[in-house]
Design an enzyme around this catalytic site. Structure first.
Site, PDB file in Angstrom:
ATOM      1  N   CYS B 173       0.827  -1.207   0.000  1.00 14.83           N
ATOM      2  CA  CYS B 173       0.000   0.000   0.000  1.00 14.83           C
ATOM      3  C   CYS B 173       0.862   1.258   0.000  1.00 14.83           C
ATOM      4  O   CYS B 173       0.475   2.298  -0.524  1.00 14.83           O
ATOM      5  CB  CYS B 173      -0.967   0.005   1.183  1.00 14.83           C
ATOM      6  SG  CYS B 173      -0.170  -0.240   2.768  1.00 14.83           S
ATOM      7  N   HIS B 504      -1.517   1.086   7.724  1.00 15.66           N
ATOM      8  CA  HIS B 504      -1.988   0.974   6.349  1.00 15.66           C
ATOM      9  C   HIS B 504      -2.040   2.355   5.720  1.00 15.66           C
ATOM     10  O   HIS B 504      -2.389   3.329   6.376  1.00 15.66           O
ATOM     11  CB  HIS B 504      -3.380   0.329   6.349  1.00 15.66           C
ATOM     12  CG  HIS B 504      -3.926   0.166   4.984  1.00 15.66           C
ATOM     13  ND1 HIS B 504      -3.336  -0.664   4.047  1.00 15.66           N
ATOM     14  CD2 HIS B 504      -5.007   0.712   4.372  1.00 15.66           C
ATOM     15  CE1 HIS B 504      -4.032  -0.600   2.925  1.00 15.66           C
ATOM     16  NE2 HIS B 504      -5.041   0.229   3.087  1.00 15.66           N
TER      17      HIS B 504
END
Lengths: 103, 550
Positions: B173, B504
């Site tokens: 990510c 994240h």
């Protein structure tokens, strides 16, 4: 009346002198390019192209001349120029004039 | 121009007079590339009837005559003399009075192009500037492709074209969010979709980026799998290889560096070098006539361009490279020594940082009122208004006292003295990336600073410009303001959720004018402006509102 005419002719002379200065120094060319760029950036160019296309499509290519197009779109085209661009140009011209000693 | 029936009259004109009338008119009256030509143009070009210099002035191509189009004075001339060809003096288009229309002739267009190039050279402009809009002559392949795809697609304001998810390939990510930010950078998009990069190499990140942009704009809706790109990054930037969590900022810098390297190695650099003159503009020319120190700065700047080899003029440099000006002032003789350093992003300390505490302000803070806001002891839990990006910038660019432990030899008085150092921006990049240092690695601890930092949708960088902060600022402040030269708009925000150990990344990107979307790997959600503005930003991407002209 005579006074008014005199003033008008003085204004005319001034305008002509300014124009000459703008051309000779190359400033006019720069301003022209700047304007062209700004009008492209803001989408004005595309917008006008679209309007012209529509007019041509409506009447058929054979029945439209450049003169017709110009006459028809000029008022709208002028109106569509964003104020910020007019202001920027005006500002540049003012700055240029302020720097000219011989006017 | 191919495909357009040529006017028969220009053909016979050329047979009788050759191309000379076009050449002379283009060179001396339309595209003036010498001072002499400008003078000729300025003094001779007025309508012979009404004396005006506006009203779309045309010149006769048969004899020396000027007449305006708007009041039909050039028409009158054509009628009286049967001189049927005239040229518009603003743009150099040829008008035929028999056809009653502007006409195109390949040879004449070529002359115009040739003279235009000279004008660009004379003025130091880039030929590929947006404004020149070079003629596009489709190649055989392109004509075939156009024929096979007759349907034209118009992109509506609410279109989702350009939005596509990216599959997470195992803690990737950090890469996905940066790629999304790249894809939504207008200047990069224009470059890559125009296929400006030409190269035959096998392992080229630039080629892979070109593919990525095309995949995004091809209209497919399923998420894209950037495995080739990831592999390229792994092989070229070893420290990012593997399935561990990585830092998005580190990836941003590595990606820019790799793109820059691959670009400077490829053949299309030759073309790009011409462009950088305009696109990487300096702070406006109006501020160059300042004090002597200003000239010094320019000197240093030129040097650094030549020797460091960093600003090579590739698209990455054109878009991302800015310049810091670091002024070190000697406390004894007040001599200033200036250095310029290029940068790709601005890393800012946050309140609550241990390594660079905010409450410990340098003594110069009081000596320079107005330059930085008065920030008292900043507590992470304080109830004041949230810290803003501007506060961080103010702090970053405040004069900093280099204490007695860091005496520097002054180049003017040649003695070791205490000095103050101040950073200002010497050159603004087109895309300005801010990195808010949320991750802190000190000897004692590694932690994440989760403080909310507010940031504006429109950012004005004028207060941080070197030209603004120099001694003779005069009225230029107002000039800057009016021209919006230093104004930026937000277009991407990278957020980090979670902790240092396990987190994240996702990114908000701006699409079209004012639509925002949150890209979270393969998922894309519509977002509102408050969603964006209230997010805990890690990286901020701003795009310049006006691209420098000079």
């Amino acid at each position: 009346m005579a006074e008014y005419n005199e003033k008008k002719s003085r204004d005319g002379q001034m305008r002509a002198a300014i124009n000459q200065q703008l051309v000779e120094t190359g400033e006019r060319e720069k301003l022209k390019e700047l304007l062209r760029m700004r009008l492209s950036e803001c989408g004005w160019r595309d917008q006008l192209k679209q309007i012209c296309k529509e007019i041509v499509r409506e009447r058929g290519l054979e029945h439209v001349t450049v003169d017709d197009l110009i006459q028809e779109i000029t008022p709208q085209a002028r109106q569509l120029v964003p104020d910020s661009i007019k202001k920027e140009l005006l500002h540049r011209i003012r700055t240029f004039l302020a720097q000219q000693a011989n006017l | 121009m191919t495909g357009i029936q040529c006017c028969p009259h220009i053909v016979s004109f050329k047979e009788a007079h050759g191309l000379e009338p076009f050449k002379i008119t283009q060179k001396w009256l339309v595209h003036c590339s010498t001072p002499e030509a400008r003078q000729v143009r300025a003094r001779s070009c007025t309508c012979k009837v009404c004396n005006s210099y506006s009203g779309r002035l045309h010149t006769c191509l048969h004899c020396i005559y000027f007449g305006c189009y708007e009041r039909h004075h050039i028409h009158q001339h054509a009628q009286d003399t049967n001189h049927y060809l005239a040229m518009d003096l603003s743009y150099g288009q040829t008008y035929c009075f028999h056809c009653q229309d502007y006409i195109y002739d390949k040879q004449v267009e070529q002359i115009a192009q040739h003279e235009w190039r000279k004008v660009c050279k004379f003025n130091g402009w880039s030929e590929t500037l947006l404004s020149t809009l070079p003629y596009w002559e489709p190649t055989g392949v392109e004509l075939e492709s156009l024929r096979l795809n007759p349907k034209r697609r118009k992109i509506a304001a609410d279109s989702y074209v350009g939005l596509r998810g990216l599959v997470n390939l195992g803690n990737t990510c950090f890469m996905n969010c940066i790629l999304q930010a790249f894809v939504h950078t207008p200047m990069l998009r224009d470059y890559f979709l125009a296929e400006r990069h030409e190269c035959e190499k096998d392992q080229c990140l630039v080629c892979e980026m070109t593919t990525l942009f095309q995949k995004f704009y091809a209209g497919e809706r399923t998420a894209y799998v950037p495995f080739r790109l990831l592999h390229l990054v792994w092989t070229n930037a070893r420290h990012l290889a593997g399935y561990e969590q990585q830092d998005a900022h580190e990836f941003l810098i590595a990606a820019l560096d790799l793109l820059h390297q691959h670009l400077s190695a490829s053949s299309d650099m030759v073309n790009n070098n011409n462009n950088n003159k305009i696109i990487t503009g300096r702070p406006s020319t109006s501020s160059t006539e300042n004090s002597i120190s200003r000239e010094d700065v320019n000197g240093v700047d030129d040097d650094s361009n030549g020797s460091s080899g960093n600003p090579c003029g590739c698209i990455i440099d054109q878009i991302f490279t800015g310049g810091w000006q670091s002024d070190v002032t000697c406390q004894r003789c007040s001599g200033v020594s200036t250095t310029i350093d290029p940068f790709w992003d601005i890393s800012l300390d946050l309140p609550g940082s241990m390594s660079s505490p905010w409450h410990c302000m340098s003594p110069t803070q009081t000596a320079a009122p107005g330059l930085a806001p008065t920030i008292g002891t900043v507590n992470v839990t304080s109830e004041q208004r949230p810290m803003s990006l501007k506060d961080c910038l103010n702090r970053f660019t405040r004069p900093e006292h280099l204490g007695s432990a860091a005496k520097i030899k002054c180049s003017r008085c040649h003695s070791y003295q205490e000095s103050t150092k101040q950073l200002t921006l010497n050159k603004l990049p087109i895309v300005l990336c801010f990195h808010l240092k949320r991750f802190e690695h000190t000897n004692k601890s590694r932690r994440k600073i989760a403080t909310y930092i507010s940031f504006p949708m429109d950012l004005d960088m004028s207060p941080f410009m070197a030209s603004r902060r120099s001694v003779n600022t005069r009225d230029e402040n107002t000039v800057d303001d009016a021209l919006k030269e230093n104004k930026y708009s937000l277009f991407a925000v990278v957020n980090h959720l979670g902790s240092l150990q396990s987190g994240h990344y996702s990114v908000f990107v701006r699409q079209h004018r004012d639509q925002w979307f949150q890209c979270n790997d393969a998922t894309i959600l519509k977002a509102t402006i408050p969603d964006v503005m209230q997010s805990e930003a890690y990286l901020l991407f701003y795009h310049k509102q006006y691209i420098d002209y000079d």
